[in-house]
Design a protein around this motif. Structure first.
Motif, PDB file in Angstrom:
ATOM      1  N   GLN A  25       0.827  -1.198   0.000  1.00  0.00           N
ATOM      2  CA  GLN A  25       0.000   0.000   0.000  1.00  0.00           C
ATOM      3  C   GLN A  25       0.867   1.256   0.000  1.00  0.00           C
ATOM      4  N   ILE A  26       2.089   1.134   0.587  1.00  0.00           N
ATOM      5  CA  ILE A  26       2.969   2.298   0.641  1.00  0.00           C
ATOM      6  C   ILE A  26       3.414   2.723  -0.757  1.00  0.00           C
ATOM      7  N   GLN A  27       3.435   1.784  -1.688  1.00  0.00           N
ATOM      8  CA  GLN A  27       3.852   2.095  -3.045  1.00  0.00           C
ATOM      9  C   GLN A  27       2.829   2.942  -3.799  1.00  0.00           C
ATOM     10  N   LYS A  28       1.619   3.078  -3.258  1.00  0.00           N
ATOM     11  CA  LYS A  28       0.569   3.876  -3.893  1.00  0.00           C
ATOM     12  C   LYS A  28       0.585   5.331  -3.437  1.00  0.00           C
ATOM     13  N   LEU A  29       1.525   5.677  -2.551  1.00  0.00           N
ATOM     14  CA  LEU A  29       1.605   7.058  -2.069  1.00  0.00           C
ATOM     15  C   LEU A  29       2.419   7.881  -3.061  1.00  0.00           C
ATOM     16  N   ILE A  30       1.818   8.141  -4.195  1.00  0.00           N
ATOM     17  CA  ILE A  30       2.562   8.733  -5.318  1.00  0.00           C
ATOM     18  C   ILE A  30       2.967  10.179  -5.065  1.00  0.00           C
ATOM     19  N   GLN A  31       2.340  10.852  -4.068  1.00  0.00           N
ATOM     20  CA  GLN A  31       2.700  12.238  -3.765  1.00  0.00           C
ATOM     21  C   GLN A  31       3.677  12.342  -2.599  1.00  0.00           C
TER      22      GLN A  31
END
Length: 698
Positions: free
Chosen positions: A116-122
């Motif tokens: 899920q941490i990989q989806k923190l694109i900002q």
């Protein structure tokens, strides 16, 4: 009414502007943010002001909230999440956190984190400091393409896969301090082309290999302090064209890797504090562009040789303080150092500061020389005159803190209380020995003595040996060498080398002598014989002080009290035991470890050991009677036949199903069969067979 509306609008504008000013100047750090806030957390709009991140954001702060999991009811518009100092083990983030720019999970118990941490694109800042992460896998942070700061310090990192940081194209600061990393991989940094600050302090790195930073040409600062680095290969820093600060303090570096620094054209600050370096030799630092150089707190640094600092045209500050064994800086240690302004050489054991050093530094402004062992004779007159001169304003010496140590008549006096002189005076020499007053050494070791001197005019040094010889110039003969006049070397010590050695410094005003007593003894090796066998004897030995010296040793052996020549075994450098085979049984042998140099031999330790008796190693029966063998075989055959007969009788009885026997008959049949003969224990049979076989083998 119209005017009041204008005033109201104006007042609202003023309030809005004031709030904005307060918010951005930090006068007012928070504003209300009307969202559902997790229990024990604070939700607000405020200015986040950290070392690496400063911005006004929508913040959820759950510091010390007693959490074991990250709250899942976070607003999707959250920009900063702070969950520091909790008991979180798994970094499981809620979905739809695409606005998150700042994530602080420091001081928790995190061991792993999901995708899920990989989806923190900002995300711009990720702080995982002080957790329990042990490894990083390939692609661990893929997706965080705008991440700038990554802090993984104070974890348990032992293993990082080669592409764990792949895709972090904008990371500028990577902190891996206080982990258990013992190796660097150049593939780590291939996916980090923007990296500027790299912190690797307090790991267990032991060497820096060539090509580690081939692709890191934007690095500005690297810290390797408090590792275990001993070896730095020549091209270890190749590719670091923009590197400005390099910290190698408190490692195990024994010599300065001068050639490695020539690959760093923009290096400005270099720190070597706390390394076990013994001396700075000629051109240790040469042709570098550094402006700040630190060589302090070195436990073994004792001498700075002539020409140690050469062509450092941009050097401004040099720190060589708090080196508790530094006793001598050569008057010609500095050559072409035109910009040096600050020289810090306090808290050492220097006896004198040669005037020539100050004269070779045209831009010097500050010279800290206090807390040294100053010898207050005419060698220091130039400094007294310089400090007390009414016209002197160019150099600051901290004169009030400069105290005399010798001679005894001036002990404790500040040098500013000494009388001024108008003329340069000649001085009797003073030797500066870098050796102890006595030594006890073993045969075969190497004696190395070093001695320097001060005086006006410059004194000559002469070495005096126990046999009366005097050596006054660089020479190398047989086992003895005088190197650069200051160092006496005696290799492969013999007992005849015992005695008094002296360093004499002399000039036109007189002389001074420093002595040391050397005693050469046998090597502390002791032989031990292990339990012997029929024709083998194994010996072992211990007590060797230096592993390498055993290469000059041999084992000599022969039968005890024999006059035949010794047989010789040459020992390898790491030998600690040896087995002698094909010896005579029950025979005493003499074994000696002998130190050998050229044609001379020195017995170190000897021992006698005896091989085993022949009869002691013949197991089983030693003689066999033929009749006894025949009787045993007969008994075995008879028992076998009887057992077979019983089996036949039992089988016959089962087939006579048409007849029955009475109890008396059964009892009769049973009692007539000698069971004790049929079921004899087989222990004696086995031991008899074994004895027979062993007897036949003998």
């Amino acid at each position: 009414m119209h005017l009041s509306q204008r005033e109201l609008i104006k007042g609202r504008l003023i309030i809005f502007l004031l709030l904005g000013v307060k918010l951005f100047t930090g006068i007012e750090s928070r504003m209300d943010w009307n969202v559902e806030c997790p229990l024990k957390c604070a939700c607000y709009i405020g200015r986040l002001d950290t070392e690496n991140f400063k911005q006004v954001m929508k913040i959820v702060n759950c510091t010390k909230a007693g959490l074991s999991l990250i709250p899942q009811n976070l607003s999707s518009s959250t920009e900063a999440l702070i969950v520091s100092s909790n008991s979180i083990k798994d970094l499981n983030l809620p979905p739809r956190m695409r606005q998150l720019k700042y994530l602080d999970v420091s001081n928790n118990k995190v061991t792993s984190f999901d995708k899920q941490i990989q989806k923190l694109i900002q995300l711009r800042n990720l702080n995982l400091r002080s957790n329990f992460i042990t490894s990083l896998r390939n692609g661990q942070f893929s997706g965080l393409k705008y991440l700038i700061n990554l802090d993984l310090s104070k974890n348990k990192l032992r293993y990082i896969e080669k592409h764990a940081f792949g895709g972090l194209n904008y990371v500028q600061r990577l902190n891996l301090e206080d982990n258990n990393l013992n190796i660097l991989e150049n593939q780590w940094f291939v996916g980090m082309p923007s990296l500027k600050w790299l912190y690797l302090s307090r790991n267990v790195l032991r060497e820096l290999k060539n090509g580690v930073f081939d692709t890191s040409n934007h690095l500005d600062t690297i810290s390797f302090k408090e590792n275990k680095i001993r070896n730095i290969e020549h091209n270890a820093f190749f590719g670091l064209e923009q590197l400005a600060t390099l910290d190698l303090s408190n490692n195990n570096i024994l010599s300065i890797p001068s050639k490695s620094f020539l690959k760093l054209p923009n290096l400005k600050k270099l720190n070597f504090d706390g390394n076990p370096i013994y001396r700075l030799v000629q051109e240790t630092f040469c042709n570098l562009n550094v402006s700040v150089l630190s060589l302090s707190y070195m436990p073994h640094l004792s001498v700075i040789e002539e020409g140690a600092f050469v062509n450092l045209t941009k050097l401004i500050s040099l720190q060589i303080h708090d080196n508790q064994k530094l006793v001598f800086i050569d008057p010609n240690a500095f050559d072409n150092i035109p910009s040096l302004r600050n020289l810090y050489i306090h808290n050492n054991r220097l006896r004198v500061l040669p005037h020539k050093i100050i004269q070779s530094l045209p831009s010097i402004k500050v010279c800290h020389f206090y807390s040294n062992l100053l010898h207050c004779d005419c060698n220091i007159d130039w400094m007294v005159n310089d400090i007390m001169s009414k016209n002197h304003t160019s150099i600051m010496y901290d004169g009030a803190m400069l105290m005399c140590y010798t001679p005894p008549s001036r002990y404790g006096l500040p040098i500013v209380s000494l009388p001024q002189t108008n003329e340069t005076q000649n001085c009797v020499p003073m030797t500066i020995p870098i050796y102890d007053k006595n030594y006890e050494m073993s045969i075969g070791e190497e004696l190395r003595l070093e001695c320097h001197a001060t005086g006006v005019p410059e004194p000559n040094i002469t070495w005096m040996l126990p046999n009366g010889s005097m050596l006054s110039q660089s020479i190398k003969y047989n086992r003895i060498e005088v190197k650069n006049k200051f160092i006496l070397i005696v290799r492969h010590l013999q007992k005849s080398d015992s005695g008094l050695y002296a360093c004499q410094a002399a000039n036109s005003e007189g002389f001074d002598i420093s002595e040391t007593l050397v005693k050469v003894i046998n090597k502390p090796i002791r032989i031990i014989a292990l339990p012997s066998t029929l024709n083998y004897i194994t010996i072992t030995w211990n007590g060797t002080k230096y592993w390498s010296m055993i290469s000059d040793y041999q084992i000599h052996y022969r039968e005890a009290k024999s006059r035949v020549n010794y047989r010789i075994v040459h020992l390898s450098p790491y030998s600690r035991r040896y087995t002698f085979s094909n010896l005579k049984s029950y025979t005493s042998y003499e074994f000696c470890i002998v130190y050998v140099y050229s044609t001379e031999m020195y017995p170190v330790d000897c021992i006698n050991a005896t091989s085993g008796k022949a009869l002691d190693y013949l197991p089983g029966i030693t003689s066999v009677n033929t009749k006894a063998v025949a009787a045993v075989i007969t008994i075995v055959v008879m028992i076998f036949i009887l057992a077979c007969a019983i089996m036949v009788v039992r089988k016959f009885k089962r087939r006579k199903s048409y007849s029955s026997t009475t109890d008396e008959e059964d009892t009769f049949v049973t009692t007539q069969i000698p069971l004790e003969n049929v079921y004899q224990p087989n222990t004696y049979m086995c031991s008899s067979k074994t004895s027979l076989i062993r007897a036949q083998e003998q």
